[in-house]
Design an enzyme around this catalytic site. Structure first.
Site, PDB file in Angstrom:
ATOM      1  N   ARG A 173       0.807  -1.216   0.000  1.00 16.54           N
ATOM      2  CA  ARG A 173       0.000   0.000   0.000  1.00 16.54           C
ATOM      3  C   ARG A 173       0.846   1.274   0.000  1.00 16.54           C
ATOM      4  NH1 ARG A 173      -4.570   0.506   3.113  1.00 16.54           N
ATOM      5  NH2 ARG A 173      -3.389   1.208   4.896  1.00 16.54           N
ATOM      6  N   ARG A 177       7.704   6.619  -5.789  1.00 13.51           N
ATOM      7  CA  ARG A 177       7.750   7.273  -7.114  1.00 13.51           C
ATOM      8  C   ARG A 177       9.003   8.121  -7.365  1.00 13.51           C
ATOM      9  NH1 ARG A 177       3.457  10.866  -4.401  1.00 13.51           N
ATOM     10  NH2 ARG A 177       1.944   9.220  -4.666  1.00 13.51           N
ATOM     11  N   GLU A 302      -0.079   8.511  18.722  1.00 17.90           N
ATOM     12  CA  GLU A 302      -0.754   7.238  18.439  1.00 17.90           C
ATOM     13  C   GLU A 302       0.178   6.088  18.816  1.00 17.90           C
ATOM     14  OE1 GLU A 302      -2.886   7.470  14.657  1.00 17.90           O
ATOM     15  OE2 GLU A 302      -2.259   5.424  14.266  1.00 17.90           O
ATOM     16  N   ASP A 387     -10.692   1.179   3.429  1.00 18.39           N
ATOM     17  CA  ASP A 387     -10.624   2.632   3.510  1.00 18.39           C
ATOM     18  C   ASP A 387     -12.056   3.148   3.502  1.00 18.39           C
ATOM     19  OD1 ASP A 387      -7.986   3.452   3.782  1.00 18.39           O
ATOM     20  OD2 ASP A 387      -7.552   3.191   1.658  1.00 18.39           O
TER      21      ASP A 387
HETATM   22  P1  FAD Z   1     -16.455   1.333  12.200  1.00 14.82           P
HETATM   23  O1  FAD Z   1     -16.079   2.724  11.877  1.00 14.82           O
HETATM   24  O2  FAD Z   1     -15.567   0.580  13.127  1.00 14.82           O
HETATM   25  O3  FAD Z   1     -17.936   1.341  12.784  1.00 14.82           O
HETATM   26  C1  FAD Z   1     -18.478   0.199  13.444  1.00 14.82           C
HETATM   27  C2  FAD Z   1     -19.338   0.714  14.580  1.00 14.82           C
HETATM   28  O4  FAD Z   1     -20.011  -0.418  15.167  1.00 14.82           O
HETATM   29  C3  FAD Z   1     -18.539   1.363  15.703  1.00 14.82           C
HETATM   30  O5  FAD Z   1     -19.049   2.648  15.976  1.00 14.82           O
HETATM   31  C4  FAD Z   1     -18.730   0.414  16.885  1.00 14.82           C
HETATM   32  O6  FAD Z   1     -18.796   1.106  18.135  1.00 14.82           O
HETATM   33  C5  FAD Z   1     -20.056  -0.238  16.560  1.00 14.82           C
HETATM   34  N1  FAD Z   1     -20.222  -1.544  17.186  1.00 14.82           N
HETATM   35  C6  FAD Z   1     -19.379  -2.599  17.128  1.00 14.82           C
HETATM   36  N2  FAD Z   1     -19.869  -3.620  17.845  1.00 14.82           N
HETATM   37  C7  FAD Z   1     -21.046  -3.210  18.367  1.00 14.82           C
HETATM   38  C8  FAD Z   1     -22.010  -3.799  19.214  1.00 14.82           C
HETATM   39  N3  FAD Z   1     -21.828  -5.032  19.693  1.00 14.82           N
HETATM   40  N4  FAD Z   1     -23.112  -3.097  19.557  1.00 14.82           N
HETATM   41  C9  FAD Z   1     -23.285  -1.818  19.105  1.00 14.82           C
HETATM   42  N5  FAD Z   1     -22.387  -1.202  18.307  1.00 14.82           N
HETATM   43  C10 FAD Z   1     -21.288  -1.880  17.946  1.00 14.82           C
HETATM   44  N6  FAD Z   1      -9.740   5.292   6.009  1.00 14.82           N
HETATM   45  C11 FAD Z   1      -9.493   6.236   5.056  1.00 14.82           C
HETATM   46  O7  FAD Z   1     -10.122   6.212   3.993  1.00 14.82           O
HETATM   47  N7  FAD Z   1      -8.571   7.234   5.281  1.00 14.82           N
HETATM   48  C12 FAD Z   1      -7.841   7.299   6.434  1.00 14.82           C
HETATM   49  O8  FAD Z   1      -7.020   8.217   6.594  1.00 14.82           O
HETATM   50  C13 FAD Z   1      -8.073   6.322   7.439  1.00 14.82           C
HETATM   51  N8  FAD Z   1      -7.379   6.346   8.595  1.00 14.82           N
HETATM   52  C14 FAD Z   1      -7.619   5.401   9.537  1.00 14.82           C
HETATM   53  C15 FAD Z   1      -6.877   5.442  10.713  1.00 14.82           C
HETATM   54  C16 FAD Z   1      -7.095   4.493  11.703  1.00 14.82           C
HETATM   55  C17 FAD Z   1      -6.304   4.567  12.976  1.00 14.82           C
HETATM   56  C18 FAD Z   1      -8.057   3.468  11.500  1.00 14.82           C
HETATM   57  C19 FAD Z   1      -8.282   2.429  12.560  1.00 14.82           C
HETATM   58  C20 FAD Z   1      -8.792   3.412  10.331  1.00 14.82           C
HETATM   59  C21 FAD Z   1      -8.584   4.369   9.328  1.00 14.82           C
HETATM   60  N9  FAD Z   1      -9.319   4.359   8.146  1.00 14.82           N
HETATM   61  C22 FAD Z   1      -9.064   5.311   7.184  1.00 14.82           C
HETATM   62  C23 FAD Z   1     -10.370   3.337   7.892  1.00 14.82           C
HETATM   63  C24 FAD Z   1     -11.781   3.832   8.329  1.00 14.82           C
HETATM   64  O9  FAD Z   1     -11.773   4.107   9.710  1.00 14.82           O
HETATM   65  C25 FAD Z   1     -12.801   2.722   8.008  1.00 14.82           C
HETATM   66  O10 FAD Z   1     -12.853   2.516   6.619  1.00 14.82           O
HETATM   67  C26 FAD Z   1     -14.234   3.012   8.461  1.00 14.82           C
HETATM   68  O11 FAD Z   1     -14.300   3.593   9.731  1.00 14.82           O
HETATM   69  C27 FAD Z   1     -15.002   1.692   8.475  1.00 14.82           C
HETATM   70  O12 FAD Z   1     -16.353   1.910   8.808  1.00 14.82           O
HETATM   71  P2  FAD Z   1     -17.214   0.724   9.448  1.00 14.82           P
HETATM   72  O13 FAD Z   1     -18.601   1.240   9.556  1.00 14.82           O
HETATM   73  O14 FAD Z   1     -16.984  -0.522   8.697  1.00 14.82           O
HETATM   74  O15 FAD Z   1     -16.569   0.454  10.878  1.00 14.82           O
HETATM   75  N1  UDP Z   2       4.664   2.052   6.864  1.00 19.08           N
HETATM   76  C1  UDP Z   2       6.017   2.210   7.097  1.00 19.08           C
HETATM   77  N2  UDP Z   2       6.496   3.461   7.353  1.00 19.08           N
HETATM   78  C2  UDP Z   2       5.706   4.550   7.387  1.00 19.08           C
HETATM   79  C3  UDP Z   2       4.328   4.383   7.134  1.00 19.08           C
HETATM   80  C4  UDP Z   2       3.830   3.129   6.890  1.00 19.08           C
HETATM   81  O1  UDP Z   2       6.764   1.249   7.074  1.00 19.08           O
HETATM   82  O2  UDP Z   2       6.212   5.663   7.636  1.00 19.08           O
HETATM   83  C5  UDP Z   2       4.160   0.675   6.599  1.00 19.08           C
HETATM   84  C6  UDP Z   2       3.590   0.026   7.855  1.00 19.08           C
HETATM   85  O3  UDP Z   2       3.897  -1.354   7.795  1.00 19.08           O
HETATM   86  C7  UDP Z   2       2.103   0.230   7.713  1.00 19.08           C
HETATM   87  C8  UDP Z   2       1.924   0.126   6.195  1.00 19.08           C
HETATM   88  O4  UDP Z   2       3.101   0.716   5.652  1.00 19.08           O
HETATM   89  O5  UDP Z   2       1.365  -0.745   8.412  1.00 19.08           O
HETATM   90  C9  UDP Z   2       0.699   0.833   5.652  1.00 19.08           C
HETATM   91  O6  UDP Z   2       0.744   2.186   6.036  1.00 19.08           O
HETATM   92  P1  UDP Z   2      -0.432   3.196   5.771  1.00 19.08           P
HETATM   93  O7  UDP Z   2       0.016   4.530   6.268  1.00 19.08           O
HETATM   94  O8  UDP Z   2      -0.866   3.060   4.365  1.00 19.08           O
HETATM   95  O9  UDP Z   2      -1.615   2.588   6.626  1.00 19.08           O
HETATM   96  P2  UDP Z   2      -2.424   3.044   7.918  1.00 19.08           P
HETATM   97  O10 UDP Z   2      -1.656   2.536   9.084  1.00 19.08           O
HETATM   98  O11 UDP Z   2      -2.541   4.544   7.915  1.00 19.08           O
HETATM   99  O12 UDP Z   2      -3.721   2.381   7.759  1.00 19.08           O
END
Ligand code: FAD
Ligand code: UDP
Length: 404
Positions: A173, A177, A302, A387
């Site tokens: 991922r 470039r 984080e 995502d």
């Molecule tokens: P969730 O957002 O997890 O929603 C599920 C919901 O279900 C939660 O609110 C939870 O509380 C609820 N739930 C679970 N079990 C129960 C239960 N038993 N009873 C009632 N409620 C319950 N995507 C991007 O495109 N760009 C980004 O920059 C990006 N950054 C991210 C960074 C982090 C640290 C993480 C973890 C994810 C990131 N993502 C990012 C991914 C993004 O968060 C997910 O694609 C998205 O939130 C998924 O939505 P969802 O509805 O599937 O799950």
């Molecule tokens: N990664 C890394 N160095 C960085 C950022 C990411 O080696 O500075 C690696 C790491 O293994 C990570 C993966 O690339 O789990 C994917 O990173 P990305 O930022 O795409 O994912 P995110 O953790 O934001 O979902």
């Protein structure tokens, strides 16, 4: 006949999109979430005029025209471009790996010089034709310098395992470039909701009944009785009482503070790629929306963390009959004992061979549950990294199957 057409478990993006579309089609919908707010992991909260991403930095990016149009129904987006910085032993590098990074690492000034340096770096690993693990994949892609400086520390902190024990696909991922281009994503559309994620979700859920602080499993029988159908976006293994074994997840802890300064690090995201600090990223939220001014700043560290699960007893895996956790020697000792305690949320699925095989067994149970009117969707219920744009697309596809 039950009171609602749909009970939607989870007020995240999957649940929200499904609820919106079903309600717009005239269906009666009840959404429940165990958390106190809507938005799932994309949830945010306004503090001192700064939209604070509560569960990690969320940058919206997509190549899907229809998904971009869809989210723009609920918010205008600014022109934020993610250009994170990597910090390794006090020195800063641009990400993703691009000409700026290669210049800082090796002093190379042209794509030709960079290509030849990369060739030299990769030379020692040409014999690896099929990388078996993340370390081999990284070494064949970019050689030792980049692996040691920008990948190894970050990755091993993030996943709590040696890079030789991780599957290669994790770093496929990462963009790479030969241009002076610090834009992390390659998608056509990118941005942050102009008035924040919380406001976007308020509009997505507008007019929809949402019960917060309500865990499906706390009163499963009653919840199952309120609607004809259930859209379940929680953990698939928990839904089936972990009867085949628990799936593994990686968790995170967030340490957030407000600082009395206007600009702390000059960029939204700094990745810490060496082992010294136990955190992987420092987020300065105000840089996501530079138009919103504030005299203070909010910063989040984080910390990756072990996910301990909600079931106190280790459940043997149906496939291998041993505990699912990695062997103790495969864990990286936490170098910083002061790291905050994890809030124990399952943030990242771990799509290695064993977990994928176990999920395939749960998927059979989930498919059979469709006959009872239960649909599984989203990253926890489908046990996959999604995502935001992919999860919206998946929810819209589920809506089409259900309602059209
Ligand atoms: P969730 O957002 O997890 O929603 C599920 C919901 O279900 C939660 O609110 C939870 O509380 C609820 N739930 C679970 N079990 C129960 C239960 N038993 N009873 C009632 N409620 C319950 N995507 C991007 O495109 N760009 C980004 O920059 C990006 N950054 C991210 C960074 C982090 C640290 C993480 C973890 C994810 C990131 N993502 C990012 C991914 C993004 O968060 C997910 O694609 C998205 O939130 C998924 O939505 P969802 O509805 O599937 O799950
Ligand atoms: N990664 C890394 N160095 C960085 C950022 C990411 O080696 O500075 C690696 C790491 O293994 C990570 C993966 O690339 O789990 C994917 O990173 P990305 O930022 O795409 O994912 P995110 O953790 O934001 O979902």
């Amino acid at each position: 006949m039950n009171g609602y057409d749909y009970l939607i478990v989870g007020a995240g993006l999957f649940g929200g999109v499904f609820a919106r579309e079903a309600a717009d089609k005239g269906k009666k919908v009840l959404v429940i979430d165990k958390r106190p707010r809507i938005g799932g992991n994309c949830a945010s909260e306004m503090r001192d005029g700064i939209d604070v991403h509560l569960y990690g930095a969320h940058i919206f990016h997509t190549d899907y025209e229809d998904v971009w149009e869809y989210v723009n129904r609920f918010s205008r987006f600014n022109n934020f471009v993610n250009s994170p910085i990597a910090s390794y032993r006090g020195k800063l590098y641009n990400l993703p790996f691009n000409m700026n990074t290669f210049y800082a690492l090796w002093g190379v000034r042209t794509p030709e010089e960079a290509e030849s340096k990369l060739d030299e770096q990769r030379a020692a690993y040409r014999h690896i034709t099929e990388p078996k693990n993340l370390e081999e994949k990284a070494l064949t892609l970019c050689g030792r310098d980049i692996f040691e400086t920008l990948i190894k520390g970050y990755t091993e902190k993030q996943w709590g395992r040696d890079a030789r024990e991780l599957p290669p696909f994790i770093i496929s991922r990462l963009p790479f470039r030969l241009a002076f281009d610090n834009n992390y994503f390659t998608d056509r559309y990118q941005g942050i909701p102009e008035d924040g994620y919380a406001a976007l979700f308020e509009r997505l859920f507008n007019g929809i009944e949402v019960k917060r602080n309500s865990d499906f499993f706390a009163d499963r029988e009653a919840f199952c009785g309120v609607a004809d159908k259930i859209i379940f976006t929680g953990r698939v293994d928990e839904y089936f009482d972990f009867k085949l074994g628990a799936l593994e997840y990686r968790s995170l802890s967030f340490e957030t503070e407000t600082l009395k300064c206007e600009n702390y690090q000059g960029v939204a995201v700094v990745n810490y790629t060496d082992f010294a600090p136990p955190y992987t990223r420092v987020i300065e939220h105000k840089h996501f929306r530079p138009a919103a001014k504030s005299p203070v700043t909010v910063v989040t560290k984080e910390y990756p963390a072990e996910f301990r699960g909600h079931n106190p007893l280790p459940v043997p895996c149906v496939l291998c009959l041993d505990a699912l956790s990695p062997t103790p020697e495969s864990r990286i000792p936490n170098p910083e004992p002061r790291a905050p305690i994890s809030n124990n949320e399952p943030y990242y699925v771990i799509n290695d061979a064993r977990n994928n095989a176990l999920y395939a067994e749960y998927k059979k149970l989930a498919d059979a549950e469709k006959e009872k009117g239960v649909v599984f969707g989203g990253r926890l219920a489908e046990y996959r990294y999604y995502d935001m744009d992919d999860v919206i697309l998946s929810a819209l596809t589920a809506v089409k199957k259900e309602l059209y």
